[in-house]
Design an enzyme around this catalytic site. Structure first.
Site, PDB file in Angstrom:
ATOM      1  N   CYS A 148       1.498  -4.054   8.553  1.00 28.30           N
ATOM      2  CA  CYS A 148       1.225  -2.679   8.147  1.00 28.30           C
ATOM      3  C   CYS A 148      -0.142  -2.283   8.710  1.00 28.30           C
ATOM      4  O   CYS A 148      -1.129  -3.004   8.525  1.00 28.30           O
ATOM      5  CB  CYS A 148       1.225  -2.583   6.620  1.00 28.30           C
ATOM      6  SG  CYS A 148       0.729  -0.963   6.004  1.00 28.30           S
ATOM      7  N   CYS A 170      12.247  -7.748  12.922  1.00 28.61           N
ATOM      8  CA  CYS A 170      12.807  -8.647  11.917  1.00 28.61           C
ATOM      9  C   CYS A 170      11.828  -8.655  10.741  1.00 28.61           C
ATOM     10  O   CYS A 170      10.736  -9.221  10.836  1.00 28.61           O
ATOM     11  CB  CYS A 170      12.966 -10.032  12.537  1.00 28.61           C
ATOM     12  SG  CYS A 170      13.760 -11.231  11.480  1.00 28.61           S
ATOM     13  N   CYS A 180       0.799  -1.234   0.000  1.00 30.83           N
ATOM     14  CA  CYS A 180       0.000   0.000   0.000  1.00 30.83           C
ATOM     15  C   CYS A 180       0.827   1.277   0.000  1.00 30.83           C
ATOM     16  O   CYS A 180       0.261   2.365  -0.039  1.00 30.83           O
ATOM     17  CB  CYS A 180      -0.953  -0.005   1.185  1.00 30.83           C
ATOM     18  SG  CYS A 180      -0.134   0.220   2.783  1.00 30.83           S
TER      19      CYS A 180
END
Length: 134
Positions: free
Chosen positions: A94, A123, A49
């Site tokens: 996200c 990570c 996105c």
């Protein structure tokens, strides 16, 4: 994995590997990611996105095989408990599109070993990122 994540809109330009990581929560093979050794200045964005996630100055070399960051851009991530592999970990996604990025680990001693301001390691799969130069 939630059905919500499966039914989200996915960027049609994503590769098969990026879809496996972002949508299906796979992990890329260690030491293979495009951004593992990237030392350029810029911002790491979500490959799906385009939301900004990490500043390059928060990236560090941990030797784990994936890009490591000690701090995200404020309000860019969502944290989920992940007990999928017989252990409890914290998954990072996200916040905008719910794309899987990787996992976060605390208490490994990075603040003392490397003099980082925080003892935390995000990570992150390179496949979930898109880097933009400053």
């Amino acid at each position: 994995m939630s059905n919500n994540n499966k039914n989200s809109k996915w960027n049609p330009s994503l590769t098969q590997e990026q879809l496996l990581v972002l949508r299906d929560k796979y992990t890329e093979r260690p030491h293979t990611g495009a951004y593992l050794y990237n030392k350029e200045e810029g911002i790491y964005h979500c490959a799906n996105c385009n939301s900004p996630l990490y500043k390059s100055d928060t990236k560090f070399e941990s030797g784990c095989g994936w890009p490591s960051f000690y701090e995200e851009i404020p309000n860019s991530l969502k944290y989920n408990l992940d007990s999928s592999q017989g252990m409890e970990r914290v998954e990072i996604c996200c916040k905008n599109c719910d794309g899987h990025l990787g996992h976060v680990f605390k208490g490994e001693g990075w603040d003392k070993q490397l003099g980082l301001p925080k003892d935390i390691r995000h990570c992150v799969n390179s496949a979930s990122l898109k880097f933009k130069h400053k």
